[in-house]
Design a protein around this motif. Structure first.
Motif, mmCIF file in Angstrom:
data_model
loop_
_atom_site.group_PDB
_atom_site.id
_atom_site.type_symbol
_atom_site.label_atom_id
_atom_site.label_comp_id
_atom_site.label_asym_id
_atom_site.label_seq_id
_atom_site.Cartn_x
_atom_site.Cartn_y
_atom_site.Cartn_z
ATOM 1 N N PRO A 3 0.791 -1.216 0.000
ATOM 2 C CA PRO A 3 0.000 0.000 0.000
ATOM 3 C C PRO A 3 0.824 1.267 0.000
ATOM 4 C CG PRO A 3 0.026 -0.952 2.189
ATOM 5 C CD PRO A 3 0.731 -1.920 1.296
ATOM 6 N N LYS A 6 5.319 3.609 4.928
ATOM 7 C CA LYS A 6 4.652 3.591 6.222
ATOM 8 C C LYS A 6 4.293 4.983 6.713
ATOM 9 C CE LYS A 6 6.520 -0.782 7.847
ATOM 10 N NZ LYS A 6 7.269 -1.480 8.901
ATOM 11 N N HIS A 7 4.966 6.015 6.191
ATOM 12 C CA HIS A 7 4.681 7.345 6.681
ATOM 13 C C HIS A 7 3.499 7.997 5.957
ATOM 14 C CE1 HIS A 7 7.396 8.026 3.199
ATOM 15 N NE2 HIS A 7 6.610 9.067 2.994
ATOM 16 N N ARG A 8 2.884 7.290 5.028
ATOM 17 C CA ARG A 8 1.762 7.876 4.291
ATOM 18 C C ARG A 8 0.647 8.261 5.260
ATOM 19 N NH1 ARG A 8 -0.153 4.504 -0.548
ATOM 20 N NH2 ARG A 8 1.407 5.739 -1.622
ATOM 21 N N THR A 9 0.155 9.448 5.129
ATOM 22 C CA THR A 9 -0.905 9.923 6.005
ATOM 23 C C THR A 9 -2.261 9.690 5.352
ATOM 24 O OG1 THR A 9 -0.731 12.152 5.058
ATOM 25 C CG2 THR A 9 0.602 11.673 7.025
ATOM 26 N N ARG A 10 -3.293 9.823 6.181
ATOM 27 C CA ARG A 10 -4.652 9.648 5.689
ATOM 28 C C ARG A 10 -5.006 10.784 4.721
ATOM 29 N NH1 ARG A 10 -6.899 9.535 10.271
ATOM 30 N NH2 ARG A 10 -7.060 7.282 10.480
ATOM 31 N N ARG A 105 -3.374 3.431 5.230
ATOM 32 C CA ARG A 105 -2.338 3.048 4.265
ATOM 33 C C ARG A 105 -2.900 2.175 3.156
ATOM 34 N NH1 ARG A 105 1.220 -0.354 6.234
ATOM 35 N NH2 ARG A 105 2.645 0.021 4.487
ATOM 36 N N HIS A 106 -3.928 1.416 3.459
ATOM 37 C CA HIS A 106 -4.520 0.532 2.455
ATOM 38 C C HIS A 106 -5.658 1.215 1.679
ATOM 39 C CE1 HIS A 106 -2.498 -3.171 3.938
ATOM 40 N NE2 HIS A 106 -2.477 -2.484 5.068
ATOM 41 N N GLU A 251 4.224 5.965 -6.947
ATOM 42 C CA GLU A 251 5.376 5.759 -6.075
ATOM 43 C C GLU A 251 6.685 6.092 -6.786
ATOM 44 O OE1 GLU A 251 5.012 1.775 -4.699
ATOM 45 O OE2 GLU A 251 3.194 2.179 -3.533
#
Length: 253
Positions: A3, A6-10, A105-106, A251
């Motif tokens: 996904p 890991k640091h991706r925010t909502r 994240r998903h 990405e």
């Protein structure tokens, strides 16, 4: 599918609402503009006869027999009319909301998969306008001339939330948007999006049953042929591949 970092925010909720709302508005306009508003019933009926022929050729034309088994159970059929009219919106919306808040994240990947799936269905609606079983013997503006098929339009005859061939729903619906079945595609999307996130055994069983219950609902109410569900599976496959490619591109960017 990874996904993302890991640091991706909502994502911002109001942007998500705007994107999904705008997409669905455009999708609905395109679906309805080039569907039963522009297609003659004879063309949609011919495609229905093709589907029935294909199913018969492999010995799997069972929709009429399935409906006949249950059509005398009025309350039972009314329940499935409600299921057909409500669950595909309610469960899909709840899945999106739950992913957004609990698994941010998903969420982007499955949101994009749903959008690609829904958009790809327009190709089927445009290239293969299909008269659903409930209209094959209905006559009138949208119906066919095949009384020997013997299907019952369960909403019109037995009751449900609304009839798709009268009132406001008539103006807002493409009567021939049957192939692929987004009801089935969205139900399978819900299962795939949530299957790794549910821990309660009852919830997991209910989720696993949901696509199969949806398949039963779309057939017993004579809104779809089972081949429409196979088309929905194909649309979901296109949506998954499209989302995977899109997020890989994002990405890299």
């Amino acid at each position: 599918m990874n996904p993302g970092p890991k640091h991706r925010t909502r994502p911002r909720w109001y942007l998500e609402l705007a994107v999904i709302g705008a997409f669905y508005g455009v999708y609905s306009w395109v679906r309805n503009r080039f569907g039963s508003a522009a297609v003659e019933p004879a063309e949609a009926q011919t495609n229905a006869e093709r589907v029935i022929h294909w199913e018969r050729s492999i010995g799997l034309y069972f929709e009429r027999d399935l409906q006949d088994l249950f059509i005398g159970w009025v309350s039972f059929i009314q329940f499935w009319n409600l299921f057909y009219g409500l669950m595909h919106f309610a469960v899909t919306a709840l899945t999106l909301i739950w992913l957004y808040y609990r698994f941010p994240r998903h969420y982007p990947f499955w949101r994009t998969t749903g959008l690609f799936t829904t958009g790809s269905a327009l190709v089927g609606f445009a290239l293969f306008p299909l008269m659903p079983p409930r209209l094959l013997s209905a006559g009138g503006r949208y119906g066919g001339t095949l009384p020997e098929t013997g299907y019952v339009d369960t909403v019109t005859e037995l009751g449900g939330l609304w009839s798709f061939t009268s009132g406001a729903a008539e103006q807002l619906s493409n009567q021939y948007a049957a192939m692929p079945s987004l009801h089935f595609a969205w139900s399978l999307w819900c299962f795939l999006a949530l299957r790794k996130h549910l821990v309660n055994p009852v919830a997991r069983w209910a989720l696993a049953a949901y696509p199969w219950l949806t398949l039963f609902a779309i057939v017993v109410t004579a809104n779809h042929y089972w081949l429409d569900a196979a088309g929905g599976l194909g649309a979901l496959g296109v949506g998954w591949v499209g989302a995977r490619g899109y997020h890989k591109w994002r990405e890299r960017e």
